[in-house]
Design a protein around this motif. Structure first.
Motif, short mmCIF file in Angstrom:
data_model
loop_
_atom_site.label_atom_id
_atom_site.label_comp_id
_atom_site.label_asym_id
_atom_site.label_seq_id
_atom_site.Cartn_x
_atom_site.Cartn_y
_atom_site.Cartn_z
N ARG A 46 -24.99 -25.20 11.57
CA ARG A 46 -23.62 -25.68 11.78
C ARG A 46 -23.67 -27.12 12.30
N ASP A 47 -23.67 -28.01 11.37
CA ASP A 47 -23.78 -29.44 11.65
C ASP A 47 -22.83 -30.15 10.70
N ASP A 48 -21.97 -31.00 11.21
CA ASP A 48 -20.97 -31.65 10.36
C ASP A 48 -21.61 -32.43 9.21
N ARG A 49 -22.76 -33.06 9.50
CA ARG A 49 -23.42 -33.83 8.45
C ARG A 49 -23.92 -32.90 7.34
N GLY A 50 -24.46 -31.77 7.73
CA GLY A 50 -24.92 -30.79 6.74
C GLY A 50 -23.77 -30.23 5.93
N LEU A 51 -22.66 -29.93 6.62
CA LEU A 51 -21.48 -29.42 5.93
C LEU A 51 -20.98 -30.43 4.90
N GLU A 52 -20.88 -31.67 5.31
CA GLU A 52 -20.40 -32.71 4.39
C GLU A 52 -21.34 -32.89 3.21
N ALA A 53 -22.64 -32.81 3.48
CA ALA A 53 -23.62 -32.97 2.40
C ALA A 53 -23.53 -31.82 1.40
N LEU A 54 -23.30 -30.61 1.90
CA LEU A 54 -23.17 -29.45 1.02
C LEU A 54 -21.89 -29.54 0.19
N ILE A 55 -20.80 -29.97 0.81
CA ILE A 55 -19.55 -30.13 0.07
C ILE A 55 -19.71 -31.20 -1.01
N ASP A 60 -22.10 -32.47 -7.50
CA ASP A 60 -23.29 -33.11 -8.06
C ASP A 60 -23.31 -33.05 -9.58
N THR A 61 -23.71 -34.15 -10.21
CA THR A 61 -23.85 -34.19 -11.67
C THR A 61 -25.27 -34.52 -12.11
N ILE A 62 -26.17 -34.66 -11.14
CA ILE A 62 -27.54 -35.07 -11.45
C ILE A 62 -28.44 -33.89 -11.78
N ASP A 63 -28.38 -32.86 -10.94
CA ASP A 63 -29.28 -31.71 -11.10
C ASP A 63 -28.73 -30.77 -12.17
N ARG A 64 -29.31 -30.81 -13.37
CA ARG A 64 -28.85 -29.98 -14.49
C ARG A 64 -29.99 -29.12 -14.98
N SER A 65 -29.69 -27.87 -15.31
CA SER A 65 -30.68 -26.98 -15.90
C SER A 65 -30.75 -27.24 -17.40
N PRO A 66 -31.81 -26.75 -18.08
CA PRO A 66 -31.91 -26.96 -19.54
C PRO A 66 -30.69 -26.42 -20.29
N GLY A 67 -30.06 -25.38 -19.75
CA GLY A 67 -28.88 -24.81 -20.41
C GLY A 67 -27.59 -25.50 -20.04
N GLY A 68 -27.67 -26.54 -19.21
CA GLY A 68 -26.47 -27.29 -18.85
C GLY A 68 -25.82 -26.90 -17.54
N ALA A 76 -25.44 -24.82 -3.11
CA ALA A 76 -24.52 -25.37 -2.12
C ALA A 76 -23.38 -24.40 -1.85
N ALA A 77 -22.84 -23.80 -2.91
CA ALA A 77 -21.75 -22.83 -2.74
C ALA A 77 -22.23 -21.62 -1.93
N LYS A 78 -23.41 -21.13 -2.25
CA LYS A 78 -23.95 -19.99 -1.51
C LYS A 78 -24.12 -20.33 -0.03
N ALA A 79 -24.63 -21.51 0.24
CA ALA A 79 -24.85 -21.94 1.62
C ALA A 79 -23.53 -22.05 2.37
N GLY A 84 -19.52 -20.22 7.42
CA GLY A 84 -18.31 -19.80 8.09
C GLY A 84 -17.34 -20.92 8.44
N ASP A 85 -17.47 -22.07 7.80
CA ASP A 85 -16.60 -23.20 8.11
C ASP A 85 -15.53 -23.34 7.04
N LEU A 86 -14.28 -23.17 7.43
CA LEU A 86 -13.17 -23.17 6.48
C LEU A 86 -12.90 -24.54 5.87
N ARG A 87 -13.51 -25.58 6.41
CA ARG A 87 -13.34 -26.90 5.80
C ARG A 87 -13.92 -26.96 4.40
N ALA A 88 -14.78 -26.00 4.07
CA ALA A 88 -15.39 -25.98 2.74
C ALA A 88 -14.48 -25.34 1.69
N VAL A 89 -13.41 -24.68 2.12
CA VAL A 89 -12.60 -23.89 1.20
C VAL A 89 -12.01 -24.70 0.04
#
Length: 272
Positions: A46-55, A60-68, A76-79, A84-89
């Motif tokens: 629970r760190d604001d910087r981590g929360l912002e980075a996950l949001i 993200d458009t860089i990390d793509r799998s072979p199937g797109g 990030a969504a799972k994390a 438990g921070d509603l700012r991610a909603v």
């Protein structure tokens, strides 16, 4: 030369919070970013910087799998569902429209975990077309939408307006979708016929289906399932998880231990 995925996974075990956040924010090494998102969720940082980075990682458009697909967005969504921070909603609701099936699935599960009732309209939109539209994607191992995650979220979020939309999914040809519909309808109506459907599923011929049904009856706290759970042909560890879910649900509704609670704990003792 970038480290292999295995090397990154091993190194991640010893990261500090500062390292994990820095690794998520960099863009040169996709594997390191992927595991950084996992790490922040795994250790529920629970760190604001981590929360912002996950949001930010949800876009993200860089990390793509072979199937797109978007592996980083999924993690990030799972994390975010674990923090438990509603700012991610709001960002998770936006992710329900992502082109990646697995991002939509992870976002639905995260919104359920966060108890985000404001996500109900977005979840309902994914049921457009009903059962007739709930078909497999050609060449893919999944349906057009993550229906089990959507239905489970609607049930947990008490989306009573969804009852008539959910009920037809009881007849879907994919068992996991039928289970999810029964689970949701029990949560939305309290009608035991839906819990009884899940008890019947505990006798499914396939182990994977019995495992899924165990998690479903545990999640809804269906008291009638205690003995059937104990008798299910599946791993004791999973039966214990299901019984623990029922016990927690039951204890939340009573003031003192009663006969039902003692029976659940006895069954759990017998499985240890």
């Amino acid at each position: 030369m970038q480290p292999s995925e295995t090397q990154v996974a091993i190194a991640a075990e010893s990261w500090t919070t500062e390292q994990a956040i820095a690794n998520l924010q960099q863009t040169d090494d996709p594997s390191t970013r992927y595991y950084a998102a996992w790490w922040l969720g795994r250790f529920r940082v629970r760190d604001d910087r981590g929360l912002e980075a996950l949001i930010e990682a949800l876009r993200d458009t860089i990390d793509r799998s072979p199937g797109g697909g978007y592996p980083l967005r999924r993690n990030a969504a799972k994390a975010l569902g674990k923090l438990g921070d509603l700012r991610a909603v709001p960002a998770l609701i936006d992710s329900l429209t992502c082109a990646d099936y697995y991002v939509r699935e992870s976002a639905a599960q995260a919104l359920e975990a966060l108890g985000a009732s404001q996500a109900i309209p977005g979840l309902l939109a994914l049921l457009d077309g009903g059962v007739e539209a709930a078909v497999r994607v050609p060449g893919k191992p999944h349906l057009v939408q993550p229906y089990d995650a959507i239905l489970e979220a609607l049930g947990a979020l008490k989306a009573t307006d969804a009852i008539e939309l959910v009920r037809p999914f009881l007849e879907h040809d994919v068992p996991r979708v039928r289970f999810a519909a029964a689970r949701a309808l029990y949560q939305l109506t309290g009608d035991e016929q839906y819990g009884d459907r899940l008890i019947a599923a505990l006798r499914s011929p396939e182990l994977q289906l019995r495992r899924a049904a165990l998690m479903d009856v545990g999640a809804i706290g269906y008291l009638k399932a205690v003995t059937p759970i104990a008798e299910t042909l599946a791993e004791n560890s999973l039966k214990l998880i299901a019984l623990k879910g029922i016990l927690e649900h039951h204890l939340a509704q009573i003031d003192d231990l009663d006969e039902a609670a003692i029976e659940i704990m006895t069954q759990m003792d017998n499985l240890l």
